[in-house]
Structures are given as structure tokens and as C-alpha cells.
Design a protein around this motif. Structure first.
Motif, short mmCIF file in Angstrom:
data_model
loop_
_atom_site.label_atom_id
_atom_site.label_comp_id
_atom_site.label_asym_id
_atom_site.label_seq_id
_atom_site.Cartn_x
_atom_site.Cartn_y
_atom_site.Cartn_z
N ALA A 1 17.86 -23.10 -0.58
CA ALA A 1 17.58 -21.91 -1.38
C ALA A 1 17.56 -20.60 -0.57
O ALA A 1 18.11 -19.60 -0.99
CB ALA A 1 16.27 -22.09 -2.11
N LYS A 2 16.94 -20.63 0.59
CA LYS A 2 16.80 -19.40 1.36
C LYS A 2 18.17 -18.92 1.85
O LYS A 2 18.52 -17.75 1.73
CB LYS A 2 15.86 -19.64 2.53
N LEU A 3 18.89 -19.88 2.37
CA LEU A 3 20.24 -19.60 2.87
C LEU A 3 21.14 -19.10 1.74
O LEU A 3 21.92 -18.15 1.90
CB LEU A 3 20.79 -20.92 3.44
N TRP A 4 20.99 -19.73 0.60
CA TRP A 4 21.80 -19.35 -0.57
C TRP A 4 21.56 -17.90 -0.95
O TRP A 4 22.47 -17.13 -1.22
CB TRP A 4 21.47 -20.30 -1.74
N LYS A 5 20.32 -17.52 -0.92
CA LYS A 5 19.95 -16.14 -1.27
C LYS A 5 20.51 -15.17 -0.21
O LYS A 5 21.00 -14.10 -0.55
CB LYS A 5 18.43 -16.04 -1.32
N GLU A 6 20.43 -15.58 1.04
CA GLU A 6 20.96 -14.72 2.11
C GLU A 6 22.47 -14.50 1.95
O GLU A 6 23.01 -13.49 2.34
CB GLU A 6 20.68 -15.35 3.48
N TYR A 7 23.12 -15.50 1.36
CA TYR A 7 24.57 -15.42 1.13
C TYR A 7 24.85 -14.53 -0.09
O TYR A 7 25.50 -13.49 0.04
CB TYR A 7 25.10 -16.85 0.99
N VAL A 8 24.30 -14.91 -1.25
CA VAL A 8 24.69 -14.16 -2.46
C VAL A 8 24.05 -12.78 -2.55
O VAL A 8 24.57 -11.91 -3.24
CB VAL A 8 24.42 -14.97 -3.76
N GLU A 9 22.96 -12.58 -1.83
CA GLU A 9 22.35 -11.24 -1.84
C GLU A 9 22.51 -10.58 -0.47
O GLU A 9 21.63 -9.86 0.01
CB GLU A 9 20.87 -11.33 -2.27
N HIS A 10 23.62 -10.86 0.15
CA HIS A 10 23.92 -10.33 1.49
C HIS A 10 23.98 -8.80 1.45
O HIS A 10 24.31 -8.21 0.41
CB HIS A 10 25.27 -10.91 1.94
N ASP A 11 23.69 -8.19 2.57
CA ASP A 11 23.76 -6.73 2.68
C ASP A 11 25.15 -6.22 2.28
O ASP A 11 25.28 -5.16 1.67
CB ASP A 11 23.45 -6.36 4.13
#
Ligand SMILES: Cc1ncc(COP(=O)(O)O)c(N)n1
Length: 555
Positions: free
Chosen positions: A341-351
């Protein structure tokens, strides 16, 4: 002759639930879902439904004995589970029959669910039977699986005022319960709310304790979000397993907010019995059974007027349920996303994505990205070619071929987009391929060459789903008042619209349907599931790296 894998047989000795959610009915469905043969000995009939128990009709003990004898003298049973035993006579009889039958041979794994009171508050075990259960049945058991109320009742029979309200209480309760003589105790935490802070405190205070995080938390045990529909700080359910060899484990799961929990305890203990019958260790069995039960609650349909049953057959039928969108339309995919989940969020909500949404993303970053994505899509299309090669139905071949056509169309859009950014076709073709692109692309090809169709689809889904999610997220944000996402005058508007558009979203839907079908048609073993999770995580990581790379290209 056809070679068959040996069929494992599991026996349940329990009460019948006329509404089919708990007791014998839950047990047999759970055995079937695990591919085990199920035999049953009925100790009592209950007239009950989702609102409560309206009557109990115990079986004469002689007839309980006759049922047990009939089953055991004939079938080779690999594990036994006991549930509602109801009264002193039947509890005594079950113990005696088991002792008689297994006098000269080892008793198979025995999971004892000390059913005392139904969720609706009805007595399912006479108080006088409690001592008997503790003194006679527990010493035969591989595992006992009390919930909070049952543990309190069992402990209160020796020690007044047993009150279990925290994770610390649970640990000391399991220790006391183990002294009743079973080889292990699983104290279920469904009625005790814990948080990750509690888990961290306990695990640091008990260095030997094993925390089984069910793939839901990262290495630092932070609480994660799926980025889709999991609360910020989920309440947890923690089950505590204490074995007589001194091993202690915590099984940590997010709490599912549902009233469809009728039969949860029966299902969990039955699932453990099946896993033990198949030769798994107690810890592995508990871990798998907890996930199985958790998913059953998530995939439940609202039934009846009270506390409905969980879906015991979720692993077999989720796709056949007409209104799949009721609670959780894509349980397998959701489980994959939750596992990272955390990684997924970092991907789809990337800067990169956020800057793109605001329309302030530096042109160097976008240009680098779009050129590399152009190269990547060649690998991506080739991987779908491998998926077609691995498909055994025309439907599978067609959906892979359709995916390739979609990618070819995406390539056209990329070329047009590049032209609008003054990058001509030749320049696009001549751009050297970056290491990150090669790493990701060749990983997809490797998975395609070495694995099965589902594993390859898991690898392909991180990209397909992630871009779909980004498109939808930015569009949804843009529709809000005073949004941070700017569409008017945004140079990347077309890019956002393409991924949020019907065509791409349709491709996402087909991908989701296909992966859910594959995962359920050929349910993975725990090891295979772990392998798929690993592939998913790696691709999500590579996706994040792709946007990191684009951001690094800024001057
Ligand atoms: C025959 C039978 N066995 C067990 C339970 C406990 O299940 P629950 O705690 O979900 O009511 C039950 N209600 N009926």
C-alpha cells in the motif's frame, strides 16, 4: 491411470446451524473451499438464523458415539475440528469416542473451537461442561481457538474476574490458557481493538515474539494506505498464538467494518484444520486461515435481517456473484495493492503526477518521461505477446491481442504528444534507452518467459492499473472547487484525459476482470501467492523508479 493428489479428509464434530452460516454448515463449506473432503458428526440441532438461536435439540450421546464410530472406523481422517458440543453428556462422549478410537494410533491434528455462546448471546455450551472441556478435551488438542468471551469464561472457571481488554491481557491470557494442556492456544482478537502502536509496544517488549503482518505493512511496520479505500489509521485485529514450545506469534490484520461475521470462528478453526491436514505448520496454517476468513468477511453478501454470514466460498464463487460491486469488486487485486500500500501510494501520487496535475511539471521531466515511456511500451506490448502465447482460450488470446492494439494506439498518442512538444518522430526513435527503462522492460519479459499467465498478468497490472488510477485521481481532483489540479491551460491536459478516458479505463476493467478470473479459476498455493506478491511489489517499485528518473532529468 490418472494420477490424483491424495485427498485430505477433515471431520467436524459440531452443532448444526439451520441458517447455514455457522456450525457444521460453515465447516463443510470451508472444507470444500480448501479442497478437503468433509465428514460431519452432529452434536446438536439448532433452530437459528441471522438474528439469533431460537431452539436447541441435542443429539443423544449414544448417537453421537455412533456417528463418530461410523466415520472413524471407515475413513482415514487427517484432521478433526470440534465446535459446539452443547452439554456434559455429549462433551464426555466426544472425548471418550476419540480416546477409544485413537487408543493405539496417533490422534490426527485436533482443533478445538470452544464454542460457548453465540454472537447473538445464546448459550451453546452448558456451564457444567466447561470444566470437562478444559480437563478432558483440551489435553488432546493440537490447538484451541477461543475468542475474548470464551477465553474469559474458561479462565474465570479457575480464576475469578478474568477480563481481557488489551493486547497485554491477551498475551497473559494465552499463557494461562496453555496451562490447560493443549499444545497451542490461538486467542482471537476480533472483539479487542488494537493499533499498530500496541503491536510495536508488545513486540519490542517481547523480543522472541513473531509478528506476522499478513503482507499488509512495510518493513518499518508503518500503517499503510491502499490509496483507494483503506482508512488512514485502521483499527487492527490481532490474534495471538502461543505454542507449548514457547513460540509466540501475533497475526495482524486490518479490522473489516462489517456485520457479516456470523460463523467467523467456525470458519477460522475449520480452515486451520484443513491447512494442518495438508501438512502445514501451525503458524502457516493460522496465517492462511486468518487471511481466508478475513477475505470471507470482505466478500460477504448482506443476508438475513441480523448478523449475516461471511462468504465461506469466496475463493470459489466471488466472480459468479452477480452484483460483485457490493463490497469489494476485485478482492484479489485489492489484496495485491494492500500488500504494497505505501509503495503504491508513492507511485500513483508521485511528485511527478502532482506537478503534472498542477500543470507545473518541468518540460525536461515530461519530455524525458514520454521518450522513455515510448521505449517501455515496446517491452510492454511484447510482454502481452507472451501472455497471448500462454493463453489457452480464445478469450485470453483476444484480450492480449486487444491490449497490444491499445498499446499501439497509445504509441500514436505519444508520437502526437511529442510533436506538440517539438520532439519529432526521428528524435523519439533515436533517444537512447535509459537503464531504468531497460530494467523494467526486461523484467516484464523475464517474468513472461519464466512464469505462468497469472504471474505475468500480475506484472503487467501495476502499470495498467496505476496509470488508470492516476488519470481518474487527477480528473476527480480537478472537478473539486478551488482544486490544486488545473485543467485549463495545463500543457498535460491531453495526457490526463487519455488515461481517465473511456478507452483506457475499459482496458483497465478488462485487465481487472481477467486477473480476478485467473486467480480464482486457479487458486494459488500460499507459496505461489507470495511469489505473485513479490512480482507485484517489484513492478510497483519499478514504476515509482520510472517517475523518479523523469524528475531527475530536470535541470
Ligand atoms: C451451531 C453453531 N455453532 C457455532 C456457533 C457460533 O457462531 P457465532 O459466534 O458466529 O454465532 C453458532 N451460532 N451455532
Amino acid at each position: 491411470m490418472l494420477m490424483k493428489t491424495p485427498l485430505r479428509s477433515v471431520l467436524t464434530i459440531a452443532g448444526s446451524d439451520s441458517s447455514g452460516g455457522a456450525g457444521i454448515q460453515a465447516d463443510l463449506k470451508t472444507f470444500a473451499a480448501h479442497g478437503c473432503y468433509g465428514a460431519s458428526v452432529i452434536t446438536a440441532l439448532t433452530a437459528q438464523n441471522t438474528q439469533g438461536v431460537h431452539g436447541v435439540h441435542p443429539c443423544p450421546p449414544e448417537f453421537v458415539a455412533q456417528q463418530i464410530h461410523s466415520v472413524l472406523e471407515d475413513l482415514e481422517i487427517n484432521a478433526i475440528k470440534t465446535g459446539m458440543l452443547y452439554d456434559v453428556e455429549n462433551t464426555k462422549q466426544v472425548v471418550e469416542s476419540l480416546k477409544t478410537h485413537y487408543k493405539n494410533k496417533p490422534l490426527p491434528s485436533l482443533v478445538c473451537d470452544p464454542v460457548c455462546v453465540s454472537t447473538s448471546g445464546h448459550t451453546l455450551l452448558h456451564p457444567e461442561s466447561v470444566e470437562l472441556l478444559i480437563d478432558e478435551l483440551f489435553p488432546l488438542a493440537t490447538l484451541i481457538t477461543p475468542n475474548k468471551a470464551e477465553a474469559e469464561l474458561l479462565l474465570s472457571s479457575r480464576n475469578p474476574f478474568a477480563d481481557i481488554t488489551s493486547l497485554e491481557d491477551m498475551l497473559s491470557a494465552t499463557e494461562q490458557l496453555l496451562s490447560f494442556g493443549s499444545a497451542a492456544v490461538l486467542l482471537k482478537g476480533g472483539h479487542i481493538t488494537s493499533t499498530m502502536t500496541d503491536v510495536i509496544r508488545i513486540s519490542s517488549g517481547h523480543p522472541g515474539i513473531n509478528v506476522v503482518r499478513q503482507g499488509l505493512y512495510d518493513e518499518n511496520m508503518e500503517i499503510l494506505q491502499t490509496g483507494i479505500d483503506v482508512a488512514d489509521h485502521p483499527e487492527l485485529v490481532v490474534d495471538v498464538l502461543y505454542q507449548s514450545n514457547g513460540k509466540k506469534s501475533l497475526f495482524v490484520m486490518p479490522r473489516v467494518d462489517s456485520t457479516s461475521t456470523h460463523g467467523t470462528g467456525c470458519t477460522l478453526s475449520s480452515a486451520i484444520a484443513c491447512e494442518l491436514a495438508c501438512g502445514l505448520t501451525l503458524e502457516e496454517a493460522t496465517k492462511n486461515a486468518a487471511v481466508f476468513t478475513h477475505m470471507g468477511i470482505e466478500a460477504a453478501h448482506p443476508m438475513g435481517k441480523g448478523h449475516g454470514p461471511l462468504n465461506h466460498l469466496h475463493s470459489l464463487t466471488t466472480l459468479k456473484i452477480p452484483q460483485r460491486t457490493l463490497y469489494n469488486p476485485y478482492p484479489f487485486t485489492r489484496m495485491l495493492i494492500q500488500s504494497t500500500a505505501k509503495l503504491w501510494k508513492e507511485y500513483v501520487e508521485h511528485d511527478f503526477v502532482k506537478r503534472l496535475g498542477r500543470g507545473v511539471l518541468e518540460i525536461e521531466a515530461f519530455s524525458h518521461f514520454i521518450r522513455q515511456d515510448y521505449h517501455f511500451l515496446k517491452y510492454y506490448a511484447r510482454a502481452y505477446g507472451l501472455l497471448a502465447a500462454k493463453s489457452t482460450s480464445f478469450l485470453g488470446i483476444e484480450s492480449s491481442a486487444q491490449a497490444i492494439l491499445n498499446i499501439l494506439q497509445e504509441i500514436q498518442t505519444h508520437r502526437a504528444l511529442c510533436e506538440s512538444f517539438c520532439i519529432n518522430f526521428q528524435e523519439l526513435e533515436n533517444t537512447p534507452e535509459a537503464t531504468t527503462t531497460t530494467a523494467y522492460g526486461s523484467y516484464l519479459i523475464t517474468v513472461g518467459l519464466e512464469g505462468d499467465a497469472t504471474k505475468l498478468l500480475v506484472a503487467l497490472m501495476a502499470c495498467l492499473l496505476g496509470y488508470g488510477e492516476v488519470g481518474l485521481w487527477l480528473t476527480k481532483e480537478a472537478s473539486k472547487e478551488n482544486s490544486w489540479v488545473v485543467m485549463e491551460g495545463n500543457p498535460y491536459k491531453k495526457w490526463i484525459e487519455d488515461y481517465a478516458g473511456q478507452h483506457y479505463q475499459n482496458a483497465v476493467k478488462i485487465g481487472l476482470e481477467t486477473i480476478e478470473t485467473l486467480a480464482i479459476a486457479d487458486p494459488p498455493s500460499p507459496a505461489r501467492l507470495e511469489e505473485w506478491r513479490g512480482v507485484w511489489e517489484r513492478c510497483t517499485r519499478l514504476e515509482r523508479a520510472f517517475w523518479d528518473m523523469a524528475m531527475d532529468a530536470r535541470k
